[in-house]
Design an enzyme around this catalytic site. Structure first.
Site, PDB file in Angstrom:
ATOM      1  N   ASP A 105      56.027  38.549  67.517  1.00  0.00           N
ATOM      2  CA  ASP A 105      56.175  39.835  66.851  1.00  0.00           C
ATOM      3  C   ASP A 105      56.635  40.923  67.819  1.00  0.00           C
ATOM      4  O   ASP A 105      55.836  41.481  68.565  1.00  0.00           O
ATOM      5  CB  ASP A 105      54.839  40.237  66.212  1.00  0.00           C
ATOM      6  CG  ASP A 105      54.977  41.426  65.280  1.00  0.00           C
ATOM      7  OD1 ASP A 105      56.118  41.806  64.964  1.00  0.00           O
ATOM      8  OD2 ASP A 105      53.937  41.968  64.865  1.00  0.00           O
ATOM      9  N   ASP A 125      62.942  43.557  64.512  1.00  0.00           N
ATOM     10  CA  ASP A 125      61.572  43.061  64.452  1.00  0.00           C
ATOM     11  C   ASP A 125      61.560  41.571  64.130  1.00  0.00           C
ATOM     12  O   ASP A 125      61.985  41.152  63.046  1.00  0.00           O
ATOM     13  CB  ASP A 125      60.801  43.844  63.384  1.00  0.00           C
ATOM     14  CG  ASP A 125      59.335  43.451  63.300  1.00  0.00           C
ATOM     15  OD1 ASP A 125      58.854  42.705  64.170  1.00  0.00           O
ATOM     16  OD2 ASP A 125      58.656  43.903  62.358  1.00  0.00           O
TER      17      ASP A 125
END
Length: 410
Positions: free
Chosen positions: A58, A253
């Protein structure tokens, strides 16, 4: 002369394990997890003795956490839940702002999944190009005792953004904040840190990485003001829309699946797609997505993202459309109000599929290189190292050369 490999632990090298760690390039295996809704996990180890677990990659968060015993409210995960009492290197972190000096955290993600627990220091171990493990003692991690991940089965998350507690930040300045990964919906790949994470070569396009004061931990990219997105030959400007910016208007992301655009700009992209596709429109599960009744992606237009600095990223059909089955193929660039992170535009991981993506903090660049990420990639060998096999081959060739030269003289 005795030949000693420069990674050797022999005292005659005069180099310590710390030196080896500085010169090595850490990496980890990446897994595409279909059971968790199509997300990408990396394998690493924590504790002493080390226990392997799989965690979501992440770049949009900063905490490394895993579920820990005792568990007040934990979701089902594939691997055994980490037991801190069985690790000799686990140590609760102490904070001065609480009477009991505990350091607690409470994380809520965009999809309303959450993790609540306490911070600790622990040994984190991943692989390395040196052939030895890359060991990070006293790394700050989150030990989660109350968590919900909405149908996921991985053990936790590895935050890789610019926050101080992220994995890349805790690796130190010698890694230069360099990360690269290659996501594929099939097969396995690698995530690299440090020297082997630099992305270059034919086909590579690079764009500036921006940091914002209000959200200084995220990696921002900027879609060009004149032609941020193209749908085939139709270029859609950001001028005159709230999406216009010169210092970053979209977060990249790895932990978000789809790509999100603000409503005012998304509507323009959607209209451009609608003008090209002539198939019958369908509603998929009462969703407001743009979906068509078809069994082929050939009818859909190619979408290009135009990042600042001339980085034109031509996306494949599988980067921008998804076959949901039941005769429905949908655009997976989605309207912003449904986006996580409070309406921010996000460049998600499906759009990044089959690109080698590199983040280089030292040069403030994010680079993309078209790559078949499903093909097993060999680990690059350190350029400064010479294997015994290579030296042996060199010696054989040299002896043959001398022998042939002597025959010529005769």
């Amino acid at each position: 002369m005795d030949l000693i490999h420069r990674r050797s632990n022999s005292s005659s090298t005069g180099r310590s394990n710390t030196y080896d760690q500085l010169r090595s390039s850490p990496y980890a295996d990446v897994i595409y997890d279909t059971t968790s809704g199509g997300e990408y996990l990396m394998k690493l180890q924590i504790g002493t003795p080390p226990v392997e677990f799989e965690a979501l990659i992440d770049t949009g968060s900063s905490v490394i956490w895993t579920q820990c015993l005792p568990c007040l409210n934990c979701y089902d995960q594939r691997n055994p839940i980490f037991d801190p009492s069985k690790s000799s290197t686990y140590q609760d972190l102490r904070c001065n702002n609480k009477a009991d000096h505990s350091c607690v955290y409470d994380l809520v993600y965009g999809d309303q999944s959450y993790s609540i627990g306490s911070f600790a220091t622990e040994t984190v171990t991943i692989k390395s190009t040196s052939g030895q493990s890359y060991v990070m003692p006293e790394t700050i991690i989150g030990c989660s005792h109350n968590s919900s991940m909405l149908g996921r089965s991985f053990s936790g998350m590895v935050g890789l953004n610019l926050g101080r507690s992220s994995l890349v930040s805790q690796m130190g300045k010698h890694m230069q904040g360099a990360i690269s990964y290659c996501f594929s919906p099939e097969g396995t790949s690698k995530i690299h840190f440090g020297s082997n994470a630099i992305v270059s070569g034919e086909g590579t396009v690079s764009t500036t990485m921006f940091m914002k004061k209000e959200n200084h931990v995220f990696y921002y990219l900027n879609l060009d003001r004149l032609d941020a997105v193209s749908v085939e030959e139709t270029r859609i400007e950001t001028l005159g829309t709230p999406f216009h910016a010169v210092d970053g208007n979209i977060i990249i992301d790895s932990g978000t699946t789809f790509t999100y655009l603000p409503a005012s700009y998304y509507s323009l992209v959607r209209e451009a797609v609608e003008k090209v596709v002539t198939a019958e429109r369908v509603t998929y599960q009462d969703d407001d997505s743009l979906c068509y009744k078809t069994d082929t992606m050939d009818i859909f237009p190619v979408i290009t993202m135009h990042f600042s600095g001339g980085a034109d990223l031509v996306l494949g059909k599988n980067n921008t459309y998804m076959d949901y089955g039941e005769g429905a193929i949908c655009l997976i660039i989605i309207c912003g109000p449904a986006a996580p992170n409070f309406g921010e535009a996000i460049f998600g991981n499906i759009a990044q599929n089959n690109f080698l993506v590199g983040y280089d903090l030292s040069s403030r660049l994010v680079s993309f290189k078209p790559t078949d990420c499903g093909v097993t990639q060999d680990i690059p060998i350190d350029d400064n190292s010479i294997s015994a096999a290579s030296l042996f081959q060199f010696n054989i060739k040299f002896v043959l050369f001398v022998f042939v030269l002597s025959l010529i003289r005769l």
